[in-house]
Each structure stands twice: as structure tokens, then as C-alpha cells.
Design a protein around this motif. Sequence first.
Motif, short mmCIF file in Angstrom:
data_model
loop_
_atom_site.label_atom_id
_atom_site.label_comp_id
_atom_site.label_asym_id
_atom_site.label_seq_id
_atom_site.Cartn_x
_atom_site.Cartn_y
_atom_site.Cartn_z
N GLU A 1 42.79 15.80 54.38
CA GLU A 1 43.20 17.21 54.33
C GLU A 1 42.17 18.10 55.02
N GLU A 2 40.89 17.78 54.83
CA GLU A 2 39.85 18.56 55.50
C GLU A 2 39.94 18.41 57.02
N GLU A 3 40.22 17.18 57.48
CA GLU A 3 40.39 16.99 58.92
C GLU A 3 41.59 17.78 59.44
N MET A 4 42.70 17.73 58.70
CA MET A 4 43.87 18.50 59.12
C MET A 4 43.58 20.00 59.10
N ALA A 5 42.83 20.44 58.09
CA ALA A 5 42.48 21.86 58.02
C ALA A 5 41.61 22.26 59.21
N ALA A 6 40.68 21.37 59.59
CA ALA A 6 39.83 21.68 60.75
C ALA A 6 40.66 21.76 62.03
N GLU A 7 41.62 20.82 62.17
CA GLU A 7 42.49 20.86 63.36
C GLU A 7 43.33 22.13 63.38
N LEU A 8 43.90 22.48 62.23
CA LEU A 8 44.70 23.70 62.18
C LEU A 8 43.86 24.94 62.44
N GLN A 9 42.63 24.93 61.95
CA GLN A 9 41.74 26.06 62.21
C GLN A 9 41.42 26.18 63.70
N LEU A 10 41.21 25.01 64.33
CA LEU A 10 40.95 25.03 65.77
C LEU A 10 42.16 25.54 66.54
#
Length: 269
Positions: free
Chosen positions: A108-117
Motif C-alpha cells: 500500500e505504501e508503494e502504491m501510495a508513493a506511485e499515486l503521489q508521483l
Amino acid sequence: MGRSVALLWAGPMGARIPIPPHSHTAGTPHTQLWLQELELYFTEPQQLLDIFTKLEEQNLSLIQNTQEMEETLEELSFTLKNTQIRMDREVNQLKQWITTLMMSIAKEEEMAAELQLKARVFHFGQYKGALEDKVLESLNHKVLDVYRHCVSTQQESNLGTVQMLTIIEQQLDDLLENLERVPQIKVEQAEKAKEKERRQRLREEKAKMQKQQQEERLQRAQARAQAEIKKKKGRKLVCRSRPPAMKTKEEPEFELLDKEKEEQLFFFT
């Protein structure tokens, strides 16, 4: 008053035995005390049997209580052992769940980082407004399709894309938790059934395709059979033959050497 009184002492089993009056120990205090000490506690045999019976009953009661306590102790030991095994199993299961949750958190943190990018990229204006709206609309349609197939066939009017994604994610988590609780044997049976169903579907599709190809071949053959036969007129066209390749004649090396010698002799002699 002058009569002598015969003294009695308690004999065995409560029998009274007279002591002669002319005995020199009959009237002394020591003799009377001795006679009192010789009196038996049990006057009848039944008294002794009753006491033995009572002691035996008490002994049996104590033995029974001891056996009951041993059985209770065994039950407590068995319960304690089962409880320990169950607690160990639950602890291991909780550890596995913690590991799974940690992995899910990392994803989820990886997905959140991708979405933030991606949000930053959209914010900086690298995408045009029309293209961004088109992408968001396509994403909304895909989320709506997944929501209708997995959650509900009717979409509520007040649900947005993010809310539908949240509901889909919650249902996915519930399904994963239920899947972990299902026994491994049932999971394997379900996988085998799905694999069998997939193979059956592939065989049916292959048979359907073969049947369709066969029907197409039959239609083409029938069309060729029903078509009019066209007679060819004139001379049959043939391919033009290629001209023969020219072969160059190679002179041997010794002839070239003889010519060089002749030229040297002619010009230098």
C-alpha cells in the motif's frame, strides 16, 4: 455384718469371676484398683465388628475420593495441554497475519508513493487538461465495471470513484481473510475443479473452432463445385527460360610464364 462378701473381677468377654473371701488380697485398695483396670472396653463381639465395618467404609470413601481427585487432575492436565497447543497455534496464526499485514502495508505504501508521483505529474501540468479528463473518465468506467461485477449490480448515485475503490478493497480483504480460514484441502479441491472447468471450456472452444473451420471448408468446396467451369483459350503461358551462363576460359599458369620469358628475350636481347 459378719458375713464375708465375695469380690468379683471382670474376666474375658465380660464374665464375672468371684474371688475367694479368704484371699489375702481381696480387701486391699490395690486389689480393687487392679480389678477396675482389668475391665474390658468391648462387652460384645458385634461392637468390634461395627468398628471394623465403619473403618472399612471410611477407607473405601478415602480411596474413592483419591481416585476422583486423580481423575480430576488428569482432566486438568489434558485441558492444560490442549489449551497450550491451541494457544501456540493461535500465536503462530497471529504471527502469520502480522507478516501478511506488514507485506500489505508495504504494498500500500508503494502504491501510495506511485499515486503521489502521478498526482505531482498531473499537478505540474505535464498532461493536458483534455487528456487528463479522458484518462480519469476511462478509469472511472473501469472502476464502475469492476464494482458492478464484484460488489453490486446497481451503482449508488452518491458514490465516487475513490469510494467505489475503497469498497472493492474492503471486500477483497474480507475475501482474503475468509480464504485463509478455509482448509487447505477445500482450496485444493476448488482449484482442481476450476482447472477442470477451464480445460473443459478450452476443449469446447477448440471443438467449436474446428467445427467452424470444417464448415468453412465445406462451404468453400461447395462453392467451388457449384461455380461455372471456365475453359481456357489460347496457348498456355509458360515461364521464359534463362539464357545459358557464359563460361570464361582460364589459361594455365605455365603458359603465362612462357609468354613473359619470350617478351624478356625479345626486348632485352
